[in-house]
Design an enzyme around this catalytic site. Structure first.
Site, PDB file in Angstrom:
ATOM      1  N   GLN A 138       3.044   9.895   1.346  1.00 26.01           N
ATOM      2  CA  GLN A 138       4.296   9.140   1.234  1.00 26.01           C
ATOM      3  C   GLN A 138       5.072   9.506  -0.029  1.00 26.01           C
ATOM      4  O   GLN A 138       6.269   9.248  -0.117  1.00 26.01           O
ATOM      5  CB  GLN A 138       4.021   7.627   1.256  1.00 26.01           C
TER       6      GLN A 138
ATOM      7  N   CYS B   9       6.132  -0.372   6.943  1.00 25.59           N
ATOM      8  CA  CYS B   9       5.707   0.784   6.159  1.00 25.59           C
ATOM      9  C   CYS B   9       6.863   1.197   5.255  1.00 25.59           C
ATOM     10  O   CYS B   9       8.003   1.218   5.702  1.00 25.59           O
ATOM     11  CB  CYS B   9       5.349   1.925   7.117  1.00 25.59           C
ATOM     12  N   LEU B  10       6.554   1.523   4.017  1.00 27.41           N
ATOM     13  CA  LEU B  10       7.606   1.940   3.084  1.00 27.41           C
ATOM     14  C   LEU B  10       8.279   3.235   3.531  1.00 27.41           C
ATOM     15  O   LEU B  10       9.390   3.527   3.118  1.00 27.41           O
ATOM     16  CB  LEU B  10       7.028   2.110   1.672  1.00 27.41           C
TER      17      LEU B  10
ATOM     18  N   GLY C 158       0.823  -1.196   0.000  1.00 27.29           N
ATOM     19  CA  GLY C 158       0.000   0.000   0.000  1.00 27.29           C
ATOM     20  C   GLY C 158       0.857   1.247   0.000  1.00 27.29           C
ATOM     21  O   GLY C 158       2.026   1.215   0.395  1.00 27.29           O
TER      22      GLY C 158
ATOM     23  N   HIS D  30      -4.052   1.022   7.852  1.00 31.19           N
ATOM     24  CA  HIS D  30      -2.721   1.623   7.832  1.00 31.19           C
ATOM     25  C   HIS D  30      -2.668   2.807   6.858  1.00 31.19           C
ATOM     26  O   HIS D  30      -2.174   3.890   7.204  1.00 31.19           O
ATOM     27  CB  HIS D  30      -1.704   0.536   7.436  1.00 31.19           C
ATOM     28  N   GLU D  31      -3.199   2.602   5.657  1.00 33.38           N
ATOM     29  CA  GLU D  31      -3.128   3.655   4.642  1.00 33.38           C
ATOM     30  C   GLU D  31      -4.049   4.827   4.980  1.00 33.38           C
ATOM     31  O   GLU D  31      -3.693   5.982   4.748  1.00 33.38           O
ATOM     32  CB  GLU D  31      -3.451   3.100   3.245  1.00 33.38           C
TER      33      GLU D  31
ATOM     34  N   HIS E 209      -2.389   7.160   7.301  1.00 32.92           N
ATOM     35  CA  HIS E 209      -1.438   8.076   6.650  1.00 32.92           C
ATOM     36  C   HIS E 209      -2.103   9.390   6.252  1.00 32.92           C
ATOM     37  O   HIS E 209      -1.479  10.444   6.282  1.00 32.92           O
ATOM     38  CB  HIS E 209      -0.865   7.439   5.376  1.00 32.92           C
TER      39      HIS E 209
HETATM   40 ZN    ZN Z   1       2.752   3.196   5.581  1.00 37.26          ZN
END
Ligand code: ZN
Length: 164
Positions: free
Chosen positions: A51, A88-89, A46, A130-131, A134
């Site tokens: 991000q 998480c990226l 995701g 999670h997304e 963000h």
């Molecule tokens: Zn993330």
């Protein structure tokens, strides 16, 4: 399409609240394509607007069933819970334990700005939560129930968690 630069923890943009999207534009369509490509390139499940440095309420997810685009997502319903490793990226190479709902129902707009609802369980439910976090400047590390550690070390320490 192009790979975008992924912002990492410490970048203030990850802590800001995103704005709603009111209309699809060529620029936004390109952003969505780029986000999907960037997510795949980084082996993520995701990616959210902030991000890649864009404070708009847009999320892309792929847990293995093809890409999902969520514009202005709103979680309508959750149930159950799941506790497990999450990464998480924007926090590369790290993992920690986070408890999330095991089921979510979410309302969003697709890339044609048509409203739809979607349900997900397990990894998809985790990814949606999670997304969506963000978009409000929340990172999983804020919710971590274990130290945030190197992913390899985390799974070495937690390899027995799911066996009982
Ligand atoms: Zn993330």
């Amino acid at each position: 399409m192009a790979i975008r630069n992924i912002r990492t923890e410490g970048d203030e943009i990850l802590r800001k609240k995103c704005r709603e999207i009111t209309e699809m534009t060529p620029k936004l369509a390109t952003l969505i394509d780029d986000m999907i490509e960037t997510m795949y390139e980084a082996n993520g499940v995701g990616l959210a607007g902030p991000q890649v440095g864009v404070l708009k309420r847009v999320v892309v997810i792929d847990v293995g069933d093809g890409p999902i685009v969520l514009i202005n997502p709103v979680i309508l319903e959750t149930s159950g819970e799941q506790t497990g490793g999450e990464g998480c990226l924007s926090v590369p190479g790290k993992t920690a334990t986070v408890t999330r709902p095991n089921y979510v129902k979410v309302k969003a707009f697709d890339r044609d700005m048509k409203e739809y609802t979607m349900e997900g369980i397990e990894l998809l439910a985790r990814a949606v939560c999670h997304e969506c976090d963000h978009l409000d400047g929340i990172l999983y590390v804020d919710k971590a129930e274990s130290p945030v550690m190197d992913t390899d070390d985390y799974y070495e320490q937690h390899q027995d968690d799911n066996e009982e």
